[in-house]
Design an enzyme around this catalytic site. Structure first.
Site, PDB file in Angstrom:
ATOM      1  N   ASN A  42      47.967  31.598  30.441  1.00  0.00           N
ATOM      2  CA  ASN A  42      46.589  31.518  29.948  1.00  0.00           C
ATOM      3  C   ASN A  42      46.312  32.620  28.930  1.00  0.00           C
ATOM      4  O   ASN A  42      45.755  33.673  29.253  1.00  0.00           O
ATOM      5  CB  ASN A  42      45.602  31.614  31.113  1.00  0.00           C
ATOM      6  CG  ASN A  42      45.541  30.334  31.916  1.00  0.00           C
ATOM      7  OD1 ASN A  42      45.220  29.272  31.396  1.00  0.00           O
ATOM      8  ND2 ASN A  42      45.882  30.428  33.196  1.00  0.00           N
ATOM      9  N   ASP A  43      46.714  32.364  27.711  1.00  0.00           N
ATOM     10  CA  ASP A  43      46.453  33.275  26.598  1.00  0.00           C
ATOM     11  C   ASP A  43      45.202  32.770  25.874  1.00  0.00           C
ATOM     12  O   ASP A  43      45.221  31.716  25.244  1.00  0.00           O
ATOM     13  CB  ASP A  43      47.651  33.304  25.650  1.00  0.00           C
ATOM     14  CG  ASP A  43      47.457  34.242  24.465  1.00  0.00           C
ATOM     15  OD1 ASP A  43      46.344  34.779  24.293  1.00  0.00           O
ATOM     16  OD2 ASP A  43      48.417  34.419  23.694  1.00  0.00           O
ATOM     17  N   PHE A  44      44.118  33.509  25.979  1.00  0.00           N
ATOM     18  CA  PHE A  44      42.862  33.118  25.343  1.00  0.00           C
ATOM     19  C   PHE A  44      42.790  33.559  23.878  1.00  0.00           C
ATOM     20  O   PHE A  44      41.785  33.359  23.215  1.00  0.00           O
ATOM     21  CB  PHE A  44      41.674  33.711  26.110  1.00  0.00           C
ATOM     22  CG  PHE A  44      41.353  32.987  27.392  1.00  0.00           C
ATOM     23  CD1 PHE A  44      40.333  32.055  27.440  1.00  0.00           C
ATOM     24  CD2 PHE A  44      42.073  33.243  28.551  1.00  0.00           C
ATOM     25  CE1 PHE A  44      40.024  31.392  28.612  1.00  0.00           C
ATOM     26  CE2 PHE A  44      41.775  32.581  29.736  1.00  0.00           C
ATOM     27  CZ  PHE A  44      40.747  31.650  29.761  1.00  0.00           C
TER      28      PHE A  44
END
Length: 453
Positions: A387-389
């Protein structure tokens, strides 16, 4: 000195953002036996810790604005999360519960706390303030009739940010929760652009097998007849890290013990935890003990369901023996019991349990978990660290108050990948103290992870 507190800065409702060209979603979403059986279980509370993505602090941090915008777009794809539960009484003794897809929206809370990333990671036990990164402590899934099915709390720390989700489990299981989180982060990473197409759209049509959806209901007239408000006793919660190398050795030993090549890495870990916790509890020789595993059904069904099926598709399998048998045999013996329970969970068994539930509907209560067993929840296969925002990978996964009791073990992938695993173990304090002195367990555990921005 008073412990640090989480301060709520603002709260708002986020509704799905759709274009005029989009086909409106269904007005309702039916619930399967797997969904209904957990109406009395707590919301999922899991979140991600990041180093600070922005030098700008509250209350006008542009990161917060972007997260709201991308959440609105994500809800257009995962529309059941923007609805509310609703009950129709088809008879005085029957309750038909479903999701009213009314776009009432999810809740978004912007908060702040004067703590650092190190304050979260450095203590041996998970610090209490982590629970304040989530809302709805004690809320059960049935409460989704009157409260949002999804609440996001974004808490700004001194040098980091925590994104916590409280997620109603009647909407989806851990696989669905991770899928939603992955797609939300993907939209955010792309700048919240308009009319975004996501890489893995959810399959929102519920699967009932051979059941008639209209016959799937609860034989109760009032919620008090089947809803329980469970509160856990004071527990110690600690994260134990298992490196890729230590797991490989553990798996090798388990297979060698029972002259097999079939025991998986996770089955070996389960056996280790089961034996070690049983020793820590001083399990009586004639006492029955169980190792329970939450297990996914998507790939076990024939034909299999899509991995992007958005709903509940899990059950619990159980390995069982006595204290004398478990602790007098070696690791491989226990691992083989776990392996057999998993291998026996076939398409036929899955379908049979659905048929049995319709004939005798039940709702699971957390208080029914017996105090001599362990429950392995979640999965190291869930890609939480993916989960790289838009500001890099998370540095840690943490959970809130929900669904914890003596013997609950939550598994996560290790941050460094490669098959490493983190276990969040919840035990009564005296049992955790004994586990920390257990040679078999601690020889496998490594706490040498270095968290880097």
């Amino acid at each position: 000195m008073a412990p640090p507190q989480v301060r709520h800065i603002s709260k708002c409702t986020i509704t799905p953002r759709r274009t005029l060209e989009e086909t409106p979603p269904p007005k309702s979403c039916e619930l399967t036996p797997w969904d209904l059986a957990i109406l009395s279980v707590h919301y999922i509370q899991k979140g991600l810790l990041f180093f600070n993505p922005s030098s700008q602090k509250h209350p006008s941090n542009p990161i917060v604005h972007l997260l709201k915008q991308s959440l609105s777009q994500a809800l257009a794809h995962f529309f059941p999360l923007a609805g509310r539960l609703k009950t129709h009484h088809s008879s005085p003794s029957s309750s038909h519960v479903f999701i009213d897809c009314n776009d009432a929206g999810a809740e978004f809370i912007h908060a702040a706390a004067d703590v650092t990333v190190s304050d979260i990671l450095d203590p041996i036990d998970v610090p209490q303030i982590v629970k304040s990164f989530f809302v709805f402590d004690g809320a059960v899934n049935y409460d989704g009739h009157s409260i949002p099915l999804l609440v996001v709390q974004v808490t700004e720390l001194v040098d980091g940010i925590f994104i916590g989700c409280s997620f109603n489990q009647t909407v989806g299981d851990g696989t669905s929760f991770t899928h939603f989180f992955n797609m939300w982060s993907e939209i955010t990473r792309r700048g919240g652009e308009e009319n975004v197409c996501i890489s893995a759209p959810p399959v929102t049509q519920r699967w009932f097998g051979d059941l008639v959806p209209s016959l799937v209901c609860l034989p109760f007239s009032e919620a008090d007849d089947f809803i329980e408000r469970f509160s856990a006793p004071p527990l110690r919660e600690r994260i134990f890290h298992f490196t890729t190398e230590s797991i490989a050795l553990l798996k090798e030993k388990a297979n060698k013990d029972c002259n097999s090549n079939n025991i998986s890495s996770f089955q070996a870990i389960c056996a280790l935890v089961w034996r070690s916790v049983s020793r820590a509890r001083k399990l009586p020789p004639d006492q029955t003990t169980n190792c329970r595993l939450a297990i996914g059904n998507r790939s076990r069904l024939q034909p299999s369901l899509s991995p992007h099926y958005f709903g509940n598709c899990i059950q619990t399998v159980t390995a069982s023996t006595t204290g004398a048998q478990l602790l007098s045999h070696d690791l491989g013996w226990a691992a083989w019991l776990v392996h057999q329970s998993v291998a026996a969970h076939t398409d036929a068994i899955v379908r049979a349990t659905l048929d049995a539930w319709v004939k005798a509907p039940t709702v699971y209560h957390l208080s029914r978990f017996d105090s001599w067993s362990v429950m392995m929840g979640s999965s190291p296969r869930f890609d939480m660290y993916g989960n790289d925002f838009g500001w890099g990978r998370p540095v840690a996964v943490r959970s809130g108050y929900a669904n914890k009791f003596d013997g609950k073990v939550t598994s996560y992938q290790g941050r460094e990948g490669g098959g490493s695993v983190d276990l969040e173990i919840c035990l009564l304090p005296e049992f955790m103290n004994a586990l920390e002195l257990d040679d078999e367990f601690m020889d496998v555990v490594s706490n040498s992870v270095v968290f880097l921005p």
